[in-house]
Motif scaffolding. Structure first.
Motif, PDB file in Angstrom:
ATOM      1  N   LEU A 135       0.627  -1.228  -0.342  1.00 56.54           N
ATOM      2  CA  LEU A 135      -0.006   0.093   0.059  1.00 56.54           C
ATOM      3  C   LEU A 135       0.528   1.452  -0.005  1.00 56.54           C
ATOM      4  N   GLN A 136       1.816   1.311   0.766  1.00 56.00           N
ATOM      5  CA  GLN A 136       3.044   2.583   1.132  1.00 56.00           C
ATOM      6  C   GLN A 136       3.311   2.162  -0.399  1.00 56.00           C
ATOM      7  N   ASP A 137       3.647   1.389  -0.820  1.00 56.87           N
ATOM      8  CA  ASP A 137       5.239   1.320  -2.263  1.00 56.87           C
ATOM      9  C   ASP A 137       3.655   1.886  -3.684  1.00 56.87           C
ATOM     10  N   ILE A 138       2.218   1.825  -3.533  1.00 54.18           N
ATOM     11  CA  ILE A 138       1.192   2.332  -4.650  1.00 54.18           C
ATOM     12  C   ILE A 138       1.040   3.868  -4.339  1.00 54.18           C
ATOM     13  N   GLY A 139       1.108   4.446  -3.047  1.00 53.19           N
ATOM     14  CA  GLY A 139       0.329   5.881  -2.887  1.00 53.19           C
ATOM     15  C   GLY A 139       1.933   6.507  -3.221  1.00 53.19           C
ATOM     16  N   GLN A 140       3.373   5.527  -2.835  1.00 50.91           N
ATOM     17  CA  GLN A 140       3.902   6.439  -3.049  1.00 50.91           C
ATOM     18  C   GLN A 140       4.397   6.068  -5.087  1.00 50.91           C
ATOM     19  N   ALA A 141       4.532   5.789  -5.705  1.00 50.59           N
ATOM     20  CA  ALA A 141       4.059   5.147  -7.003  1.00 50.59           C
ATOM     21  C   ALA A 141       3.077   6.258  -8.046  1.00 50.59           C
ATOM     22  N   PHE A 142       2.293   6.627  -7.241  1.00 50.04           N
ATOM     23  CA  PHE A 142       1.129   7.591  -7.228  1.00 50.04           C
ATOM     24  C   PHE A 142       1.903   8.511  -7.585  1.00 50.04           C
ATOM     25  N   TYR A 143       1.858   9.347  -6.282  1.00 46.08           N
ATOM     26  CA  TYR A 143       2.732  10.428  -6.565  1.00 46.08           C
ATOM     27  C   TYR A 143       3.951  11.160  -6.943  1.00 46.08           C
ATOM     28  N   ASP A 144       5.324   9.850  -7.580  1.00 42.70           N
ATOM     29  CA  ASP A 144       5.933   9.796  -8.661  1.00 42.70           C
ATOM     30  C   ASP A 144       5.690   9.829  -9.876  1.00 42.70           C
ATOM     31  N   SER A 145       4.515   9.614 -10.148  1.00 40.62           N
ATOM     32  CA  SER A 145       4.273   9.547 -11.582  1.00 40.62           C
ATOM     33  C   SER A 145       3.229  11.016 -11.874  1.00 40.62           C
ATOM     34  N   LEU A 146       2.609  11.596 -10.797  1.00 42.52           N
ATOM     35  CA  LEU A 146       1.800  12.805 -10.372  1.00 42.52           C
ATOM     36  C   LEU A 146       2.747  13.643 -11.180  1.00 42.52           C
ATOM     37  N   TYR A 147       4.110  13.832 -10.476  1.00 41.73           N
ATOM     38  CA  TYR A 147       5.479  14.409 -10.466  1.00 41.73           C
ATOM     39  C   TYR A 147       6.027  14.396 -11.730  1.00 41.73           C
ATOM     40  N   MET A 148       5.739  13.712 -12.011  1.00 39.11           N
ATOM     41  CA  MET A 148       6.613  13.411 -13.812  1.00 39.11           C
ATOM     42  C   MET A 148       5.609  14.554 -14.766  1.00 39.11           C
ATOM     43  N   LYS A 149       4.381  14.059 -14.558  1.00 36.01           N
ATOM     44  CA  LYS A 149       3.559  14.464 -15.809  1.00 36.01           C
ATOM     45  C   LYS A 149       2.784  15.443 -15.432  1.00 36.01           C
ATOM     46  N   GLY A 150       2.814  16.041 -14.396  1.00 33.02           N
ATOM     47  CA  GLY A 150       3.032  17.344 -14.368  1.00 33.02           C
ATOM     48  C   GLY A 150       1.082  17.707 -13.736  1.00 33.02           C
ATOM     49  N   VAL A 151       1.317  16.867 -12.424  1.00 27.99           N
ATOM     50  CA  VAL A 151      -0.138  16.783 -12.694  1.00 27.99           C
ATOM     51  C   VAL A 151       0.060  17.273 -11.079  1.00 27.99           C
ATOM     52  N   PRO A 152      -1.154  17.731 -10.347  1.00 31.21           N
ATOM     53  CA  PRO A 152      -0.890  18.490  -8.811  1.00 31.21           C
ATOM     54  C   PRO A 152      -1.558  17.058  -8.115  1.00 31.21           C
ATOM     55  N   LEU A 153      -0.519  17.094  -6.960  1.00 30.99           N
ATOM     56  CA  LEU A 153      -0.310  15.790  -6.035  1.00 30.99           C
ATOM     57  C   LEU A 153      -1.827  16.033  -5.790  1.00 30.99           C
ATOM     58  N   ASN A 154      -2.682  14.686  -5.495  1.00 33.13           N
ATOM     59  CA  ASN A 154      -3.676  14.247  -4.693  1.00 33.13           C
ATOM     60  C   ASN A 154      -2.783  12.206  -4.017  1.00 33.13           C
ATOM     61  N   GLN A 155      -4.164  12.213  -2.743  1.00 28.42           N
ATOM     62  CA  GLN A 155      -3.826  11.422  -2.081  1.00 28.42           C
ATOM     63  C   GLN A 155      -4.555  10.692  -2.410  1.00 28.42           C
ATOM     64  N   LEU A 156      -4.066   9.226  -3.040  1.00 32.69           N
ATOM     65  CA  LEU A 156      -5.355   8.149  -2.702  1.00 32.69           C
ATOM     66  C   LEU A 156      -6.429   8.085  -1.929  1.00 32.69           C
ATOM     67  N   ILE A 157      -7.195   7.335  -1.783  1.00 30.89           N
ATOM     68  CA  ILE A 157      -8.144   7.316  -0.742  1.00 30.89           C
ATOM     69  C   ILE A 157      -8.416   5.906  -0.585  1.00 30.89           C
ATOM     70  N   VAL A 158      -7.714   5.281   0.152  1.00 32.57           N
ATOM     71  CA  VAL A 158      -8.541   3.821   1.403  1.00 32.57           C
ATOM     72  C   VAL A 158      -9.796   4.281   1.594  1.00 32.57           C
ATOM     73  N   THR A 159     -10.121   2.587   0.566  1.00 37.90           N
ATOM     74  CA  THR A 159     -11.593   2.640   1.760  1.00 37.90           C
ATOM     75  C   THR A 159     -12.442   1.661   2.274  1.00 37.90           C
ATOM     76  N   SER A 160     -11.743   0.296   2.194  1.00 33.96           N
ATOM     77  CA  SER A 160     -11.564  -1.361   3.388  1.00 33.96           C
ATOM     78  C   SER A 160     -10.399  -1.195   3.136  1.00 33.96           C
ATOM     79  N   VAL A 161     -10.230  -2.185   4.683  1.00 34.70           N
ATOM     80  CA  VAL A 161      -9.520  -2.767   5.079  1.00 34.70           C
ATOM     81  C   VAL A 161      -9.080  -4.080   5.726  1.00 34.70           C
ATOM     82  N   LEU A 162      -9.128  -4.146   6.990  1.00 36.23           N
ATOM     83  CA  LEU A 162      -9.541  -5.483   7.453  1.00 36.23           C
ATOM     84  C   LEU A 162     -10.059  -5.409   7.740  1.00 36.23           C
ATOM     85  N   ARG A 163     -11.059  -6.721   7.593  1.00 39.76           N
ATOM     86  CA  ARG A 163     -12.631  -6.540   8.075  1.00 39.76           C
ATOM     87  C   ARG A 163     -12.958  -8.037   8.921  1.00 39.76           C
ATOM     88  N   THR A 164     -13.258  -7.941  10.395  1.00 40.10           N
ATOM     89  CA  THR A 164     -13.414  -8.982  10.882  1.00 40.10           C
ATOM     90  C   THR A 164     -14.779 -10.046  10.259  1.00 40.10           C
TER      91      THR A 164
END
Length: 242
Positions: A135-164
């Protein structure tokens, strides 16, 4: 090999408290606020909208291309993902009390400078170390890609994680995708929505961010790091660490 060493290192660490994570998160956010104008290009001749970035960047490497088909690029169904969940995950968590007792097996992922966690009603922000690194690597890669493409930084939104098991039982009342043997039970699986993002600088059209995210996830999947399913009704990418 390097990634396996990182995962082993995380497993050997004592479980950080929420307060430690939040303090670290606050520091990184403050740092991002200082450097944001340089990263987002707010004080320079930045691209005025997303479409202009497609034409102004001449290098094919920097163009926003998305993927030809979301369904074809991310086809991994439950029967595929559950195999990886059983291999890398914890024993299914019964309820919130059981989850609290299992923190030595799980990593808190409630806050990060690389992604934003939605208000969770049917899951809790914990993953096995291997999935937390993913998850951390995906978020960092998304930042890197936005920067390289000249797109303003936006965070990914995680909507579900561990369920009981209790969470899954409640979800089954109104969510047809919630199965008894959900991959989310194992701490190996998380959902990232593709129709909402958390703006750090200037807001960007969701379609543009989705195109960039799909490129990042395609690369992750091609590296055999995750199984990914494009969920139409849920508006998310559902993924399990490999």
């Amino acid at each position: 090999m390097k990634k396996d060493k990182i995962i082993r290192f995380i497993k050997n660490l004592e479980m950080p408290t929420k307060r430690q994570y939040l303090l670290g998160f606050a520091f990184v956010v403050a740092l991002l606020a200082i450097v944001r104008p340089f990263v987002t290009g707010e004080s320079s001749d930045a691209v005025e909208d997303e479409q202009s970035s497609l034409t102004s960047l001449t290098s094919p490497k920097n163009r926003i291309l998305s993927v030809p088909s979301y369904k074809d690029a991310f086809p991994d169904l439950q029967e595929t993902q559950i195999v990886a969940a059983n291999k890398w995950g914890v024993k299914p968590v019964k309820n919130r009390e059981d989850a609290e007792a299992r923190k030595k097996e799980l990593v808190y992922v409630g806050e990060s400078p690389y992604y934003h966690v939605d208000k969770l009603n049917s899951s809790i922000p914990y993953l096995v170390p291997r999935a937390a690194v993913l998850l951390q690597d995906i978020g960092q890669a998304f930042y890197d890609s936005l920067y390289m493409k000249g797109v303003p930084l936006n965070q990914l939104i995680v909507t579900s994680v561990l369920r009981t098991k209790d969470d899954v039982a409640r979800l089954q009342r109104h969510n047809g995708n919630a199965t008894d043997n959900s991959c989310h039970l194992y701490g190996t699986t998380f959902d990232i929505c593709y129709n909402r993002y958390h703006a750090i600088g200037r807001e960007v059209r969701n379609d543009t961010l989705k195109w960039v995210l799909s490129e990042v996830l395609r690369d992750i999947r091609q590296q055999n790091r995750a199984y990914i399913k494009y969920e139409v009704k849920q508006g998310c990418f559902h993924m399990t660490v490999r």
